[in-house]
Each structure stands twice: as structure tokens, then as C-alpha cells.
Scaffold this motif. Sequence first.
Motif, mmCIF file in Angstrom:
data_model
loop_
_atom_site.group_PDB
_atom_site.id
_atom_site.type_symbol
_atom_site.label_atom_id
_atom_site.label_comp_id
_atom_site.label_asym_id
_atom_site.label_seq_id
_atom_site.Cartn_x
_atom_site.Cartn_y
_atom_site.Cartn_z
ATOM 1 N N TYR A 1 30.106 10.085 -41.593
ATOM 2 C CA TYR A 1 30.659 10.661 -40.366
ATOM 3 C C TYR A 1 29.546 11.200 -39.465
ATOM 4 C CZ TYR A 1 35.344 10.473 -42.476
ATOM 5 O OH TYR A 1 36.527 10.059 -43.043
ATOM 6 N N LYS B 1 32.689 5.373 -39.302
ATOM 7 C CA LYS B 1 33.895 6.182 -39.522
ATOM 8 C C LYS B 1 34.780 5.548 -40.592
ATOM 9 C CE LYS B 1 37.754 5.697 -37.674
ATOM 10 N NZ LYS B 1 38.935 5.487 -36.799
ATOM 11 N N SER B 2 34.971 4.233 -40.514
ATOM 12 C CA SER B 2 35.810 3.535 -41.493
ATOM 13 C C SER B 2 35.235 3.665 -42.900
ATOM 14 C CB SER B 2 35.938 2.053 -41.114
ATOM 15 O OG SER B 2 36.580 1.906 -39.854
ATOM 16 N N ASN C 1 35.965 7.107 -44.085
ATOM 17 C CA ASN C 1 37.353 7.240 -44.534
ATOM 18 C C ASN C 1 37.529 6.697 -45.954
ATOM 19 O OD1 ASN C 1 37.907 8.281 -42.036
ATOM 20 N ND2 ASN C 1 38.938 6.454 -41.251
ATOM 21 N N ALA D 1 30.897 10.744 -47.530
ATOM 22 C CA ALA D 1 31.758 10.767 -46.342
ATOM 23 C C ALA D 1 31.102 11.592 -45.236
ATOM 24 C CB ALA D 1 33.126 11.341 -46.689
ATOM 25 N N ASN E 1 37.098 14.494 -38.659
ATOM 26 C CA ASN E 1 37.017 13.888 -39.994
ATOM 27 C C ASN E 1 35.919 14.534 -40.824
ATOM 28 O OD1 ASN E 1 39.021 12.204 -39.111
ATOM 29 N ND2 ASN E 1 37.939 10.297 -39.487
ATOM 30 N N GLN F 1 38.733 8.694 -49.436
ATOM 31 C CA GLN F 1 39.783 8.257 -50.352
ATOM 32 C C GLN F 1 39.285 8.237 -51.796
ATOM 33 O OE1 GLN F 1 41.154 4.485 -48.858
ATOM 34 N NE2 GLN F 1 42.344 5.398 -47.181
#
Length: 343
Positions: A144, A125-126, A129, A140, A160, A133
Amino acid sequence: MCFAISELTRANILQATSQKRLALAIIDFLSNSLKDGSVSSEDAESIEIAKSCIADTFHVDPSDQAALKDAIGDQSLLSIYGVYEKLKGKSSTAPMPGANGSKGSASTPKPSGPTPTNPEAESFKSQGNAAMQQKDYPRAIDLYTKAINLSPTNPIYLSNRAAAYSASHKHAEACADAELAVSADPKYTKAWSRLGLARFVLGDAKGSMEAYQKGIDYEGNGGSEAMKKGYKTAKEKVQEEEKESAEGSSERDATSTTRGAGGAGAGAGGMPDLSGLASMLGGGGGGGGGGMPDLGGLMNNPMFASMAQNLMSNPEALQGLMNNPRLREMVQGLGGCGGGGGG
């Protein structure tokens, strides 16, 4: 050799632990089925026997709340399975826009909190994220997805990925993920916001408005500015669509009424009343019987025949015909010819 045996023993222990957790989850499901009325009281004895047999077979204690909490967290077996069914359905068929959306969706049990975190899933997940960005939306989505594979009912991962899908203009997929997220945890309000956006872009303004309203309700205190703005935009779109629909209906009714009135003055077979038209145009002098112009001559004239056909399909054109000086001269001329022949 000793190492291999040790690993095998560890695997067996882990499997046995998972089985015990599942057994506790099943017992909890059976208990809740009695409480919520899913199973009739007549079957209560059978349910109790089944719970006792499962507890004895897997050596678990249903009254151990700590063990039960460790097994299913704040969720229930039914809610976990409900999300699994949605994920399974999503993988086998393409998600449909309003399909959703808010119309006709089956009721899904709503858990009271998110799934316990998985360290590996959190890492994915990090990374997802970070990719967001950098606007690397395909990466992404991939990250996810890996997190979701490890924790399928986590509303944050699903929400997300919905955001990443929306950024990639894959709004149907975003809508499906957001719906899964609010089913997994309706208190996670970001998911309602993302569901509202996806539905709006897919043309479901009413469903979008409903999603934003849910988000406002769960946020409390009147909702955040962003949620209220989304709701207002969706509501204005709904009102605009309702107004357009009402105006379109009024126009159709008016057209129908006008055509009906035009039909009342028509001759046999839907033809316009040419005698009345000739009189209005000033062609009442001689020709046919009773002072009528020669209708055969009129209808053999290409210009007049074309105008007559136009009158049949558009009664409002009558006023234009009456004000046409060329037509007046033509009809008067035909009327004069008819008069000479009759003398």
C-alpha cells in the motif's frame, strides 16, 4: 544513437506536459483564491496579470476545462498540497494519538472526488489486498505504501493502509493514515470508519464518536449498520467516562466536606479536641483541672497517641474510637489515677 535521441525527446515532451499541467493548476488556484476571498479584491488586477503571464509563458489556455480536468482531476492544487504537507509531517515526526485526532486539527480543503487511478498504483493496491486476505499485514503495508508513493492523495490506498496498520496493532499510524484519507476525500466513508476505530483504541472515545457520525452523515439514509454500531459503542464509552468523572468529583467534594467538619472540632495546631473525646469515652472523673483526665498521661500513652494521630487524618475514625472498650477502660483508668493524685 537515434534511439537515445528519441528517448530524450520523449522525456522532454513528458516534462513539458507536466509543466503545462502544473501551470494550469496554479492558474486554477489563483482564480479560486479570488473567488473564495483568500485574496482581497484590491489584488484582483495583480492576480489577473499573474494568470496571464503564466498562460503566455507555458502556452496554456485557462479556459480549456478539459485540459484543466486532465491536470488536477476533481481536486485542487491547495488540497493536493495540504495532503502533501500532512504526509511530510508524518514522515518527520511520530504520529501522536489524540494528536490528533479530532482536537485542534487545522482545516483542510476537501476535494469532491478521488484521485484519478494510476495503473501501477492499482496493481500494488490489489497485491496489498491479497496480502491482507492472507493476514500478511507487514507485506500489505509495504504494498500500500508503494501505491501511495505513486498516488499520495488517493483515499482508498491511505484507508487500506490504515486498515493494515490497525490489524498490526499500530493504531497511531492507522489514525494518521485515516485522517489523511478523509482529508483527501471525505465522501469515502470507509476512511471515517477506520478513523473511528483507531481513535477508539487510542482512548479518544469522543473523537471516535465524531468520526463515526461523519461516516453516517456521508453515507446518508441513517448510515450503515456497521457505522451505527461503531458510533453506539463510542457513545457508550463517552457516557461511561463522563459518569466516572462526575462520580469522582462528587467523592472528592464529600471527602473535602467531611475533613472540613472534622477540622472544626480540632484543638490548636490541628490536634483533636481530647477533652471532648475523653468526656464521650466516659473519662470525666478527676485527674486534671475541672475533672478532666490527665491529658499529658494520655498523650504519653503510645496507643492513645497513635489513635489521636489517626483521628487527625481521618475524622470518621472517631466513631470507631468511641466504640472501642479497651480505650474506654484505659481512659477511665487514667482518669482514676489522676483523681487519686488530686485528693
